[in-house]
Motif scaffolding. Structure first.
Motif, PDB file in Angstrom:
ATOM      1  N   ALA A  69     -25.908  86.187  58.137  1.00  0.00           N
ATOM      2  CA  ALA A  69     -26.496  85.731  56.884  1.00  0.00           C
ATOM      3  C   ALA A  69     -27.462  84.580  57.141  1.00  0.00           C
ATOM      4  N   SER A  70     -27.050  83.650  57.982  1.00  0.00           N
ATOM      5  CA  SER A  70     -27.893  82.509  58.308  1.00  0.00           C
ATOM      6  C   SER A  70     -29.182  82.955  58.997  1.00  0.00           C
ATOM      7  N   ASN A  71     -29.048  83.877  59.934  1.00  0.00           N
ATOM      8  CA  ASN A  71     -30.226  84.389  60.646  1.00  0.00           C
ATOM      9  C   ASN A  71     -31.178  85.105  59.693  1.00  0.00           C
ATOM     10  N   LEU A  72     -30.633  85.916  58.792  1.00  0.00           N
ATOM     11  CA  LEU A  72     -31.476  86.633  57.829  1.00  0.00           C
ATOM     12  C   LEU A  72     -32.236  85.651  56.938  1.00  0.00           C
ATOM     13  N   LYS A  73     -31.537  84.656  56.421  1.00  0.00           N
ATOM     14  CA  LYS A  73     -32.180  83.684  55.535  1.00  0.00           C
ATOM     15  C   LYS A  73     -33.282  82.931  56.268  1.00  0.00           C
ATOM     16  N   SER A  74     -33.012  82.560  57.513  1.00  0.00           N
ATOM     17  CA  SER A  74     -33.992  81.823  58.296  1.00  0.00           C
ATOM     18  C   SER A  74     -35.243  82.668  58.550  1.00  0.00           C
ATOM     19  N   LYS A  75     -35.037  83.906  58.971  1.00  0.00           N
ATOM     20  CA  LYS A  75     -36.174  84.776  59.280  1.00  0.00           C
ATOM     21  C   LYS A  75     -36.992  85.105  58.039  1.00  0.00           C
ATOM     22  N   LEU A  76     -36.306  85.336  56.911  1.00  0.00           N
ATOM     23  CA  LEU A  76     -37.029  85.635  55.673  1.00  0.00           C
ATOM     24  C   LEU A  76     -37.829  84.430  55.195  1.00  0.00           C
ATOM     25  N   THR A  77     -37.248  83.245  55.298  1.00  0.00           N
ATOM     26  CA  THR A  77     -37.945  82.033  54.877  1.00  0.00           C
ATOM     27  C   THR A  77     -39.180  81.798  55.740  1.00  0.00           C
ATOM     28  N   ARG A  78     -39.015  82.004  57.046  1.00  0.00           N
ATOM     29  CA  ARG A  78     -40.167  81.848  57.950  1.00  0.00           C
ATOM     30  C   ARG A  78     -41.244  82.888  57.651  1.00  0.00           C
ATOM     31  N   HIS A  79     -40.824  84.107  57.341  1.00  0.00           N
ATOM     32  CA  HIS A  79     -41.780  85.174  57.026  1.00  0.00           C
ATOM     33  C   HIS A  79     -42.588  84.828  55.773  1.00  0.00           C
ATOM     34  N   VAL A  80     -41.889  84.353  54.733  1.00  0.00           N
ATOM     35  CA  VAL A  80     -42.565  84.017  53.476  1.00  0.00           C
ATOM     36  C   VAL A  80     -43.509  82.837  53.691  1.00  0.00           C
ATOM     37  N   ALA A  81     -43.095  81.861  54.488  1.00  0.00           N
ATOM     38  CA  ALA A  81     -43.943  80.693  54.740  1.00  0.00           C
ATOM     39  C   ALA A  81     -45.209  81.078  55.507  1.00  0.00           C
ATOM     40  N   ALA A  82     -45.127  82.135  56.322  1.00  0.00           N
ATOM     41  CA  ALA A  82     -46.271  82.546  57.131  1.00  0.00           C
ATOM     42  C   ALA A  82     -47.277  83.384  56.347  1.00  0.00           C
ATOM     43  N   LEU A  83     -46.886  83.882  55.173  1.00  0.00           N
ATOM     44  CA  LEU A  83     -47.810  84.693  54.384  1.00  0.00           C
ATOM     45  C   LEU A  83     -48.950  83.859  53.834  1.00  0.00           C
ATOM     46  N   ASN A  84     -50.061  84.541  53.535  1.00  0.00           N
ATOM     47  CA  ASN A  84     -51.229  83.860  52.963  1.00  0.00           C
ATOM     48  C   ASN A  84     -51.266  84.015  51.464  1.00  0.00           C
TER      49      ASN A  84
END
Length: 84
Positions: A69-84
């Motif tokens: 769960a922690s890994n999923l949340k981290s990766k999703l947050t990083r993905h959203v932050a990287a979007l334009n």
């Protein structure tokens, strides 16, 4: 086959829980996929809070492991932050 009333009840309740757990897990996976496929940052950010809540609920009920769960949340947050 089960010989006791309590064993029969356990079989029934286990099946109900299994179906509900599968539904919740699949719904969460579809929501995660929707965020990963989103191309607009504002759209993905709106969905992120709901998905994180869903992931936390799965981890709380031990449907998924807490570290996953922690890994999923981290990766999703990083993905959203990287979007334009």
């Amino acid at each position: 086959m089960a010989n006791h009333k309590s064993a029969l009840k356990r079989i029934r309740s286990n099946e109900k829980k299994r179906v509900l757990n599968r539904y919740q897990h699949k719904t969460t996976r579809n929501a995660i996929k929707a965020i990963r496929l989103a191309t607009v940052k504002s759209e993905a950010a709106d969905k992120l809070a709901g998905v994180i809540s869903m992931i936390d609920k799965l981890a709380k009920k031990n449907i998924i492991h807490a570290n996953k769960a922690s890994n999923l949340k981290s990766k999703l947050t990083r993905h959203v932050a990287a979007l334009n």
